[in-house]
Design a protein around this motif. Structure first.
Motif, PDB file in Angstrom:
ATOM      1  N   VAL A 194       0.876  -1.174   0.000  1.00  0.00           N
ATOM      2  CA  VAL A 194       0.000   0.000   0.000  1.00  0.00           C
ATOM      3  C   VAL A 194       0.907   1.216   0.000  1.00  0.00           C
ATOM      4  O   VAL A 194       1.740   1.374   0.878  1.00  0.00           O
ATOM      5  N   GLU A 195       0.777   2.038  -1.002  1.00  0.00           N
ATOM      6  CA  GLU A 195       1.678   3.181  -1.114  1.00  0.00           C
ATOM      7  C   GLU A 195       0.881   4.439  -1.419  1.00  0.00           C
ATOM      8  O   GLU A 195       0.117   4.482  -2.375  1.00  0.00           O
ATOM      9  N   ASP A 196       1.072   5.453  -0.583  1.00  0.00           N
ATOM     10  CA  ASP A 196       0.444   6.744  -0.834  1.00  0.00           C
ATOM     11  C   ASP A 196       1.404   7.563  -1.670  1.00  0.00           C
ATOM     12  O   ASP A 196       2.492   7.918  -1.215  1.00  0.00           O
ATOM     13  N   ARG A 197       1.002   7.820  -2.899  1.00  0.00           N
ATOM     14  CA  ARG A 197       1.906   8.547  -3.794  1.00  0.00           C
ATOM     15  C   ARG A 197       1.897  10.056  -3.515  1.00  0.00           C
ATOM     16  O   ARG A 197       2.574  10.812  -4.157  1.00  0.00           O
ATOM     17  N   ASN A 198       1.067  10.461  -2.561  1.00  0.00           N
ATOM     18  CA  ASN A 198       1.071  11.828  -2.071  1.00  0.00           C
ATOM     19  C   ASN A 198       0.636  12.862  -3.106  1.00  0.00           C
ATOM     20  O   ASN A 198       0.694  14.045  -2.869  1.00  0.00           O
ATOM     21  N   GLY A 199       0.270  12.415  -4.279  1.00  0.00           N
ATOM     22  CA  GLY A 199      -0.281  13.351  -5.238  1.00  0.00           C
ATOM     23  C   GLY A 199      -1.787  13.094  -5.324  1.00  0.00           C
ATOM     24  O   GLY A 199      -2.406  13.338  -6.352  1.00  0.00           O
ATOM     25  N   GLY A 200      -2.334  12.531  -4.252  1.00  0.00           N
ATOM     26  CA  GLY A 200      -3.741  12.182  -4.238  1.00  0.00           C
ATOM     27  C   GLY A 200      -3.979  10.794  -4.806  1.00  0.00           C
ATOM     28  O   GLY A 200      -5.110  10.367  -5.002  1.00  0.00           O
ATOM     29  N   ILE A 201      -2.906  10.072  -5.087  1.00  0.00           N
ATOM     30  CA  ILE A 201      -3.037   8.731  -5.659  1.00  0.00           C
ATOM     31  C   ILE A 201      -2.568   7.700  -4.632  1.00  0.00           C
ATOM     32  O   ILE A 201      -1.479   7.818  -4.085  1.00  0.00           O
ATOM     33  N   VAL A 202      -3.408   6.729  -4.366  1.00  0.00           N
ATOM     34  CA  VAL A 202      -3.013   5.633  -3.483  1.00  0.00           C
ATOM     35  C   VAL A 202      -2.937   4.367  -4.320  1.00  0.00           C
ATOM     36  O   VAL A 202      -3.834   4.059  -5.094  1.00  0.00           O
ATOM     37  N   LEU A 203      -1.831   3.683  -4.177  1.00  0.00           N
ATOM     38  CA  LEU A 203      -1.604   2.475  -4.963  1.00  0.00           C
ATOM     39  C   LEU A 203      -1.681   1.266  -4.032  1.00  0.00           C
ATOM     40  O   LEU A 203      -0.985   1.213  -3.036  1.00  0.00           O
ATOM     41  N   LEU A 204      -2.561   0.318  -4.357  1.00  0.00           N
ATOM     42  CA  LEU A 204      -2.653  -0.914  -3.588  1.00  0.00           C
ATOM     43  C   LEU A 204      -2.307  -2.060  -4.528  1.00  0.00           C
ATOM     44  O   LEU A 204      -2.905  -2.186  -5.587  1.00  0.00           O
ATOM     45  N   ALA A 205      -1.331  -2.860  -4.137  1.00  0.00           N
ATOM     46  CA  ALA A 205      -0.943  -3.973  -5.004  1.00  0.00           C
ATOM     47  C   ALA A 205      -0.910  -5.270  -4.204  1.00  0.00           C
ATOM     48  O   ALA A 205      -0.254  -5.346  -3.167  1.00  0.00           O
ATOM     49  N   ASN A 206      -1.659  -6.239  -4.663  1.00  0.00           N
ATOM     50  CA  ASN A 206      -1.587  -7.579  -4.096  1.00  0.00           C
ATOM     51  C   ASN A 206      -0.668  -8.395  -4.983  1.00  0.00           C
ATOM     52  O   ASN A 206      -1.027  -8.741  -6.102  1.00  0.00           O
ATOM     53  N   VAL A 207       0.515  -8.658  -4.481  1.00  0.00           N
ATOM     54  CA  VAL A 207       1.509  -9.384  -5.274  1.00  0.00           C
ATOM     55  C   VAL A 207       1.439 -10.858  -4.883  1.00  0.00           C
ATOM     56  O   VAL A 207       1.665 -11.202  -3.726  1.00  0.00           O
ATOM     57  N   LYS A 208       1.121 -11.698  -5.870  1.00  0.00           N
ATOM     58  CA  LYS A 208       0.960 -13.126  -5.568  1.00  0.00           C
ATOM     59  C   LYS A 208       1.994 -13.949  -6.343  1.00  0.00           C
ATOM     60  O   LYS A 208       2.327 -13.636  -7.471  1.00  0.00           O
ATOM     61  N   ARG A 209       2.444 -14.996  -5.697  1.00  0.00           N
ATOM     62  CA  ARG A 209       3.391 -15.942  -6.295  1.00  0.00           C
ATOM     63  C   ARG A 209       4.634 -15.224  -6.852  1.00  0.00           C
ATOM     64  O   ARG A 209       5.061 -15.463  -7.964  1.00  0.00           O
ATOM     65  N   ALA A 210       5.183 -14.328  -6.041  1.00  0.00           N
ATOM     66  CA  ALA A 210       6.426 -13.668  -6.448  1.00  0.00           C
ATOM     67  C   ALA A 210       7.590 -14.625  -6.249  1.00  0.00           C
ATOM     68  O   ALA A 210       7.630 -15.383  -5.278  1.00  0.00           O
ATOM     69  N   GLN A 211       8.493 -14.634  -7.204  1.00  0.00           N
ATOM     70  CA  GLN A 211       9.667 -15.506  -7.121  1.00  0.00           C
ATOM     71  C   GLN A 211      10.901 -14.688  -7.485  1.00  0.00           C
ATOM     72  O   GLN A 211      10.875 -13.949  -8.465  1.00  0.00           O
ATOM     73  N   LEU A 212      11.937 -14.836  -6.673  1.00  0.00           N
ATOM     74  CA  LEU A 212      13.164 -14.078  -6.919  1.00  0.00           C
ATOM     75  C   LEU A 212      14.374 -14.990  -6.773  1.00  0.00           C
ATOM     76  O   LEU A 212      14.478 -15.747  -5.810  1.00  0.00           O
ATOM     77  N   LEU A 213      15.258 -14.921  -7.744  1.00  0.00           N
ATOM     78  CA  LEU A 213      16.530 -15.656  -7.689  1.00  0.00           C
ATOM     79  C   LEU A 213      17.659 -14.643  -7.595  1.00  0.00           C
ATOM     80  O   LEU A 213      17.722 -13.696  -8.386  1.00  0.00           O
ATOM     81  N   THR A 214      18.537 -14.836  -6.628  1.00  0.00           N
ATOM     82  CA  THR A 214      19.662 -13.930  -6.455  1.00  0.00           C
ATOM     83  C   THR A 214      20.967 -14.714  -6.491  1.00  0.00           C
ATOM     84  O   THR A 214      21.101 -15.716  -5.792  1.00  0.00           O
ATOM     85  N   PHE A 215      21.894 -14.251  -7.303  1.00  0.00           N
ATOM     86  CA  PHE A 215      23.224 -14.849  -7.360  1.00  0.00           C
ATOM     87  C   PHE A 215      24.215 -13.799  -6.850  1.00  0.00           C
ATOM     88  O   PHE A 215      24.203 -12.672  -7.329  1.00  0.00           O
ATOM     89  N   SER A 216      25.062 -14.197  -5.915  1.00  0.00           N
ATOM     90  CA  SER A 216      26.041 -13.245  -5.385  1.00  0.00           C
ATOM     91  C   SER A 216      27.427 -13.856  -5.352  1.00  0.00           C
ATOM     92  O   SER A 216      27.586 -15.043  -5.060  1.00  0.00           O
ATOM     93  N   LEU A 217      28.413 -13.038  -5.650  1.00  0.00           N
ATOM     94  CA  LEU A 217      29.815 -13.387  -5.421  1.00  0.00           C
ATOM     95  C   LEU A 217      30.303 -12.440  -4.342  1.00  0.00           C
ATOM     96  O   LEU A 217      30.241 -11.213  -4.502  1.00  0.00           O
ATOM     97  N   ILE A 218      30.756 -13.015  -3.234  1.00  0.00           N
ATOM     98  CA  ILE A 218      31.092 -12.180  -2.075  1.00  0.00           C
ATOM     99  C   ILE A 218      32.560 -12.384  -1.703  1.00  0.00           C
ATOM    100  O   ILE A 218      33.029 -13.502  -1.515  1.00  0.00           O
ATOM    101  N   HIS A 219      33.259 -11.288  -1.629  1.00  0.00           N
ATOM    102  CA  HIS A 219      34.660 -11.293  -1.200  1.00  0.00           C
ATOM    103  C   HIS A 219      34.779 -10.205  -0.150  1.00  0.00           C
ATOM    104  O   HIS A 219      33.906  -9.333  -0.062  1.00  0.00           O
ATOM    105  N   GLU A 220      35.840 -10.242   0.653  1.00  0.00           N
ATOM    106  CA  GLU A 220      35.951  -9.203   1.689  1.00  0.00           C
ATOM    107  C   GLU A 220      36.038  -7.802   1.082  1.00  0.00           C
ATOM    108  O   GLU A 220      35.686  -6.819   1.734  1.00  0.00           O
ATOM    109  N   ASN A 221      36.483  -7.689  -0.186  1.00  0.00           N
ATOM    110  CA  ASN A 221      36.608  -6.370  -0.812  1.00  0.00           C
ATOM    111  C   ASN A 221      35.580  -6.069  -1.892  1.00  0.00           C
ATOM    112  O   ASN A 221      35.575  -4.964  -2.426  1.00  0.00           O
ATOM    113  N   PHE A 222      34.784  -7.051  -2.272  1.00  0.00           N
ATOM    114  CA  PHE A 222      33.778  -6.742  -3.286  1.00  0.00           C
ATOM    115  C   PHE A 222      32.548  -7.636  -3.166  1.00  0.00           C
ATOM    116  O   PHE A 222      32.591  -8.709  -2.562  1.00  0.00           O
ATOM    117  N   LEU A 223      31.475  -7.156  -3.749  1.00  0.00           N
ATOM    118  CA  LEU A 223      30.236  -7.923  -3.837  1.00  0.00           C
ATOM    119  C   LEU A 223      29.668  -7.717  -5.235  1.00  0.00           C
ATOM    120  O   LEU A 223      29.581  -6.586  -5.724  1.00  0.00           O
TER     121      LEU A 223
END
Lengths: 409, 150
Positions: free
Chosen positions: A185-214
């Motif tokens: 639920v997001e109030d866009r403050n310009g008089g617009i309110v956005l309501l989103a029902n997000v269903k079955r969202a899927q996210l894949l994240t791949f990371s390479l992590i080193h002490e000096n970089f990500l």
């Protein structure tokens, strides 16, 4: 009104601190780990349009001010739980509400040392640092770059995730898969309110992590997003939209130099395409870390029908087709900032942001009247200037000044 | 007035740079330990660095618990990781505030660390003195080359 808000905010802060003290007292006698973070900020621009919801040409103490409290504990050898409470100015349909909310809460299961599962309400690691964007001490800017982090209000998900880590010498390869639902639920403050029902969202994240970089790459989608856009008393519903998102980000921290960069894209079927990027470089000089950032956002809407109404009498039929505004919106910023170390767990940030927002929006309505088998169609357009992440088109380029004190404990 | 301003500046500078803090642990050793009944193996400097930077959470296939001795942590991190405490707090802050893994258990003294590692066979920690008798197993010893503030 401001005085009343201050009183309410102070009361809530007091209750929050009281809870903190109680929790700390309790933790002495248990294995509960308690940590916390906070930001106290002030921001103002030289334009009366509200930036990122509510930063205008009057000092705003609420926008960046927030406090969080984090609890975690082991439940035997293979189980653990963690949760986080957060108080801030929530940007939802209770726009000025500073109440304490459960930010996330999850239970983890670690069957093997390199694999874990998590269930519960969890932060969605959508962009490079979406999962800790509330903790100002952990990144160089006063607030996450709007050109990227302002694109979607989606930041938590209720569901399950899998995390696999493979150590390759001094580099870790990490795979994270998340699936679940979310309600935004997001109030866009310009008089617009956005309501989103997000269903079955899927996210894949791949990371390479080193002490000096990500290095981090994300790919995600949601099969069904029901979006309701409320403007005043009228309401438009966009059912069962497909939402896809992808990002690539990197963070380098080498000797006294640091670089953060990211590019993201989102696509809502039949509705919009939004993109953002930034590149930031900084250098440490003792306790001072000046940095410079360039950021850019660009988006467009597709021309699609958002309302189709037909009314009939005995002799006449009137059909009104209202389209999603054809829209091109863009914004670019230059940010100069300075982070000053106060202690090992706190810092002071000063920032100047120069913002150029531009674009246009074109409304289209088709009114077809059929009388005696003859149809006449009248098409009308309404053009408006677009506004980047402002709630109204600013008078020109905008200068935004911010200062925060950030801490963790 | 100038003297007053100079004094204020010097006090603030000393506070920020930590010069006013007392020096301790110069040329002392740091002992990485496990419980006396623990079967955890000896640990290399590389593994130790990865563990205390939050990049490795197991030893010999066993998930480990890590404790940190707050009284010598600045010296420990400088010796083993070449990172200052701000960088360390930011690295662990990301782990803690995303709920990813267990953060290190903060302990106040050598005796608390010894108790901590003996309470869990998969726990490790570090102390400033060689543990007495068989109160704990030493997994690694490193000469501290830096100073720390108390």
């Amino acid at each position: 009104m401001d005085l009343w808000k201050n009183i309410v905010f102070s009361c809530r802060l007091f209750i929050f601190c009281l809870s903190l003290a109680t929790a700390l007292a309790t933790s002495v006698a248990s294995e509960l780990q308690i940590n916390g973070f906070g930001t106290v900020g002030a921001a103002a621009s030289d334009d009366q349009s509200g930036y990122a919801y509510d930063i205008r040409n009057k000092i705003n103490y609420y926008h960046d001010t927030k406090f969080g409290l984090n609890f975690s504990s082991r439940l035997g050898q293979k189980w653990s739980w963690a949760s986080q409470l957060l108080v801030k100015r929530w940007v939802d349909d209770t726009f000025d509400d500073n109440k304490v909310k459960l930010d996330w809460a999850l239970v983890s299961y670690h069957p093997w040392s390199d694999l874990s599962f998590r269930v519960g309400k969890q932060k969605l690691p959508l962009w490079l640092f979406s999962d800790y964007a509330e903790v100002g001490f952990l990144y160089p800017w006063v607030r996450p770059i709007q050109e990227v982090y302002g694109i979607t209000p989606l930041n938590t998900i209720t569901g399950a995730s899998l995390n696999y880590i493979k150590q390759l010498g001094t580099v870790n390869f990490e795979l994270n898969a998340v699936a679940g639902d979310s309600k935004v639920v997001e109030d866009r403050n310009g008089g617009i309110v956005l309501l989103a029902n997000v269903k079955r969202a899927q996210l894949l994240t791949f990371s390479l992590i080193h002490e000096n970089f990500l290095l981090k790459a994300n790919l995600g989608k949601s099969d069904a997003v029901d979006v309701t856009q409320r403007t005043g008393s009228s309401s438009y519903v966009f059912p069962q939209l497909k939402y896809t998102f992808a990002s690539l980000g990197a963070k380098v921290d080498y000797q006294t130099h640091f670089v953060w960069t990211e590019i993201v894209t989102t696509h809502v079927e039949h509705l919009s395409n939004m993109n953002g990027l930034y590149l930031s470089y900084g250098k440490k000089f003792g306790i001072f870390s000046p940095h410079i950032t360039y950021a850019r956002y660009w988006s467009h809407n597709y021309k699609s029908v958002r309302a189709d109404t037909t009314t009939s009498t005995a002799t006449t039929t009137v059909r009104v087709l209202s389209y999603v505004p054809e829209r091109k919106n863009k914004q670019q910023s230059l940010i100069l900032g300075l982070v000053t170390k106060i202690t090992d767990r706190s810092n002071f940030k000063l920032e100047w942001q120069y913002i150029d927002a531009d674009g246009y929006s074109r409304d289209t309505t088709e009114r077809s009247t059929t009388t005696g088998g003859v149809t006449t169609t009248v098409t009308s357009h309404g053009n408006t200037k677009e506004r980047g992440f402002f709630d109204a088109h600013p008078r020109g380029e905008v200068n935004l000044f911010s200062a925060t004190i950030n801490f963790i404990f | 007035m100038n003297h007053f301003m100079t004094s204020i500046f010097l006090i603030l500078t000393l506070q920020f740079t930590g010069v006013s803090s007392s020096l301790a642990l110069a040329d002392d050793s740091i002992f990485v330990i496990a419980g006396k009944n623990s079967s955890l193996p000896q640990i290399t400097a590389t593994d130790l660095k990865l563990i205390y930077l939050g990049q490795k959470s197991s030893l010999a296939g066993k998930p480990i618990l890590i404790g940190q001795n707050e009284s010598i942590q600045e010296s420990f991190y400088a010796t083993f990781t070449d990172k200052d405490m701000t960088a360390i707090n930011q690295l662990w802050g990301i782990v803690i505030f995303t709920g990813k893994t267990d953060p290190p258990k903060n302990l106040k003294s050598d005796s608390e660390v010894i108790k901590f590692v003996n309470d869990d066979e998969n726990a490790i920690g570090y102390v400033s003195k060689q543990p007495e008798g068989d109160s704990a197993r030493v997994l690694a010893i490193q000469k501290s080359t830096t100073t720390t503030s108390k």
